[in-house]
Design a protein around this motif. Structure first.
Motif, PDB file in Angstrom:
ATOM      1  N   PRO A  37      -9.177  -3.314  -1.843  1.00 18.94           N
ATOM      2  CA  PRO A  37      -8.198  -2.812  -0.868  1.00 18.94           C
ATOM      3  C   PRO A  37      -8.777  -1.681  -0.018  1.00 18.94           C
ATOM      4  CG  PRO A  37      -7.202  -3.045  -3.036  1.00 18.94           C
ATOM      5  CD  PRO A  37      -8.675  -3.220  -3.227  1.00 18.94           C
ATOM      6  N   LEU A  38      -8.358  -1.648   1.233  1.00 27.81           N
ATOM      7  CA  LEU A  38      -8.723  -0.580   2.152  1.00 27.81           C
ATOM      8  C   LEU A  38      -7.448   0.165   2.532  1.00 27.81           C
ATOM      9  CD1 LEU A  38     -10.610   0.938   4.135  1.00 27.81           C
ATOM     10  CD2 LEU A  38     -10.161  -0.905   5.784  1.00 27.81           C
ATOM     11  N   VAL A  39      -7.371   1.446   2.204  1.00 33.65           N
ATOM     12  CA  VAL A  39      -6.227   2.278   2.536  1.00 33.65           C
ATOM     13  C   VAL A  39      -6.568   3.067   3.801  1.00 33.65           C
ATOM     14  CG1 VAL A  39      -4.717   4.159   1.767  1.00 33.65           C
ATOM     15  CG2 VAL A  39      -5.511   2.425   0.131  1.00 33.65           C
ATOM     16  N   VAL A  40      -5.690   2.990   4.794  1.00 36.41           N
ATOM     17  CA  VAL A  40      -5.966   3.541   6.115  1.00 36.41           C
ATOM     18  C   VAL A  40      -4.953   4.638   6.441  1.00 36.41           C
ATOM     19  CG1 VAL A  40      -6.157   2.991   8.569  1.00 36.41           C
ATOM     20  CG2 VAL A  40      -6.914   1.331   6.867  1.00 36.41           C
ATOM     21  N   VAL A  41      -5.460   5.770   6.949  1.00 36.12           N
ATOM     22  CA  VAL A  41      -4.609   6.914   7.274  1.00 36.12           C
ATOM     23  C   VAL A  41      -4.754   7.255   8.760  1.00 36.12           C
ATOM     24  CG1 VAL A  41      -3.973   9.283   6.693  1.00 36.12           C
ATOM     25  CG2 VAL A  41      -4.964   7.800   4.937  1.00 36.12           C
ATOM     26  N   HIS A  42      -3.646   7.293   9.453  1.00 36.74           N
ATOM     27  CA  HIS A  42      -3.570   7.553  10.887  1.00 36.74           C
ATOM     28  C   HIS A  42      -3.957   8.991  11.234  1.00 36.74           C
ATOM     29  CE1 HIS A  42       0.029   9.892  10.010  1.00 36.74           C
ATOM     30  NE2 HIS A  42       0.401   8.893   9.226  1.00 36.74           N
ATOM     31  N   GLY A  43      -4.078   9.257  12.528  1.00 40.73           N
ATOM     32  CA  GLY A  43      -4.310  10.609  13.014  1.00 40.73           C
ATOM     33  C   GLY A  43      -3.012  11.374  13.209  1.00 40.73           C
ATOM     34  N   GLY A  44      -3.116  12.606  13.668  1.00 42.45           N
ATOM     35  CA  GLY A  44      -1.956  13.442  13.899  1.00 42.45           C
ATOM     36  C   GLY A  44      -0.985  12.820  14.887  1.00 42.45           C
ATOM     37  N   PHE A  45       0.300  12.845  14.564  1.00 41.55           N
ATOM     38  CA  PHE A  45       1.388  12.264  15.357  1.00 41.55           C
ATOM     39  C   PHE A  45       1.315  10.734  15.412  1.00 41.55           C
ATOM     40  CE2 PHE A  45       0.538  16.459  17.474  1.00 41.55           C
ATOM     41  CZ  PHE A  45       1.607  17.123  16.911  1.00 41.55           C
ATOM     42  N   LEU A  98       0.456   1.686  -6.381  1.00 44.45           N
ATOM     43  CA  LEU A  98       0.291   0.291  -5.973  1.00 44.45           C
ATOM     44  C   LEU A  98      -0.862  -0.399  -6.706  1.00 44.45           C
ATOM     45  CD1 LEU A  98       0.823   0.516  -2.091  1.00 44.45           C
ATOM     46  CD2 LEU A  98       2.492  -0.076  -3.871  1.00 44.45           C
ATOM     47  N   ASP A  99      -1.498   0.331  -7.636  1.00 51.24           N
ATOM     48  CA  ASP A  99      -2.592  -0.211  -8.442  1.00 51.24           C
ATOM     49  C   ASP A  99      -3.704  -0.767  -7.543  1.00 51.24           C
ATOM     50  OD1 ASP A  99      -3.933  -0.767 -10.799  1.00 51.24           O
ATOM     51  OD2 ASP A  99      -2.993  -2.742 -11.055  1.00 51.24           O
ATOM     52  N   LEU A 100      -4.138   0.041  -6.589  1.00 52.25           N
ATOM     53  CA  LEU A 100      -5.155  -0.387  -5.618  1.00 52.25           C
ATOM     54  C   LEU A 100      -6.557   0.085  -5.974  1.00 52.25           C
ATOM     55  CD1 LEU A 100      -3.251   0.558  -2.320  1.00 52.25           C
ATOM     56  CD2 LEU A 100      -3.354  -1.685  -3.430  1.00 52.25           C
ATOM     57  N   GLY A 101      -6.659   1.047  -6.863  1.00 47.92           N
ATOM     58  CA  GLY A 101      -7.946   1.731  -7.019  1.00 47.92           C
ATOM     59  C   GLY A 101      -8.896   1.126  -8.028  1.00 47.92           C
ATOM     60  N   ALA A 126     -11.435   6.579  -5.058  1.00 49.28           N
ATOM     61  CA  ALA A 126     -12.177   6.288  -3.835  1.00 49.28           C
ATOM     62  C   ALA A 126     -13.510   5.611  -4.134  1.00 49.28           C
ATOM     63  CB  ALA A 126     -12.418   7.568  -3.046  1.00 49.28           C
ATOM     64  N   ARG A 127     -13.668   4.378  -3.676  1.00 50.18           N
ATOM     65  CA  ARG A 127     -14.948   3.669  -3.822  1.00 50.18           C
ATOM     66  C   ARG A 127     -15.885   3.994  -2.668  1.00 50.18           C
ATOM     67  NH1 ARG A 127     -17.724  -1.584  -2.825  1.00 50.18           N
ATOM     68  NH2 ARG A 127     -16.518  -1.625  -0.881  1.00 50.18           N
TER      69      ARG A 127
END
Length: 276
Positions: A37-45, A98-101, A126-127
């Protein structure tokens, strides 16, 4: 600035909320299935739609889970200041729930700082990391960017009301009137000093650094960041046998801080790193 249009896709789509830390119920939306799995985090706003079609392309061979931080997008705010550590703890809690790691983590700008901090505080989740357009210390930003950060407060709300980020927020936020508070909390976060250089040196996870050649983070800082990861310190030799770091650095030509996250060339670059 790129607007946030959700790409149409035939991939599997799931979404939901996860209780993380400090009373936050974090919204997530995933595309695809299988793989690491790839977890993605957006930028500010930003929100889960921020990377647009880049996520569709990355989800062709894996599950991609885009999250929305406290006070962003569908995720309601709570009575808690924004902090890098709290955001990192939230992301780690979502990975566990979510048992992603161990998962791969990718973040842009503010989100790049969040995934970097997540790997520092919770290395077991984190892989591999992909840090897009974010420095490892606050003064890695260009001086004019730092000057602009000084003005990120609710006093500028009427100007922000005309912007694509506000339109995207207003379309999904549980409380549209909370945007001024989002501006104040974000401003407090990005004005606070930090320097994670020594913790970067100790990272176990390989890191892909990505910047535009017209980014708010200059190439000089990108090279310094890469050196902390063991990159660019010696010639590996004609056959590469002299030792190359597991981490990588990419400077995308013709890209700025405001379009690098949606650049078509980002997906194959990230995919190649995650598969290596």
């Amino acid at each position: 600035m790129t607007t946030y249009d959700m790409a149409t896709t035939d991939l599997r789509v799931d979404e939901g909320y996860v209780p993380v830390t400090g009373g936050v119920r974090m919204y997530w939306r995933s595309l695809g299935e299988g793989g690491t799995p790839l977890v993605v985090v957006h930028g500010g706003f930003g929100d889960a739609r921020m990377f647009g079609e880049v996520l569709d392309r990355l989800a062709a061979g894996r599950r991609v889970v885009a999250v929305e931080l406290q006070g962003h997008g569908h995720t309601a705010d709570v009575d808690r200041p924004f902090s890098w550590d709290a955001f990192a703890d939230d992301v780690a809690a979502l990975v566990r729930h979510l048992d992603l790691g161990p998962a791969d983590l990718m973040g842009y700008s503010l989100g790049g700082g969040v995934v970097l901090r997540t790997a520092m505080r919770h290395p077991e989740v984190a892989r591999r990391l992909v840090v897009v357009a974010a420095p490892c210390r606050r003064d890695g930003w260009l001086p004019d960017v730092l000057a602009g950060m000084a003005g990120v407060t609710s006093a500028g709300f009427e100007w922000m009301r005309q912007s694509p980020p506000y339109a995207a927020y207003a379309a999904v936020a549980p409380d549209v009137d909370a945007f001024p508070a989002l501006m104040d909390k974000t401003g407090d976060l990005i004005r606070a000093p930090y320097d994670w250089s020594e913790e970067v040196r100790a990272l176990a996870a390989p890191v892909q650094l990505v910047y535009g050649d017209g980014d708010g983070v200059p190439p000089a800082h990108a090279a310094e960041f890469f050196a902390l990861l063991g990159g660019g310190l010696r010639d590996p030799g004609w056959d590469g046998s002299g030792g190359r770091p597991a981490s990588r650095l990419a400077i995308l030509p013709g890209r700025t801080h405001y379009d690098v996250f949606a650049a078509p060339e980002l997906a194959p670059l990230v995919d190649g790193f995650l598969r290596s």
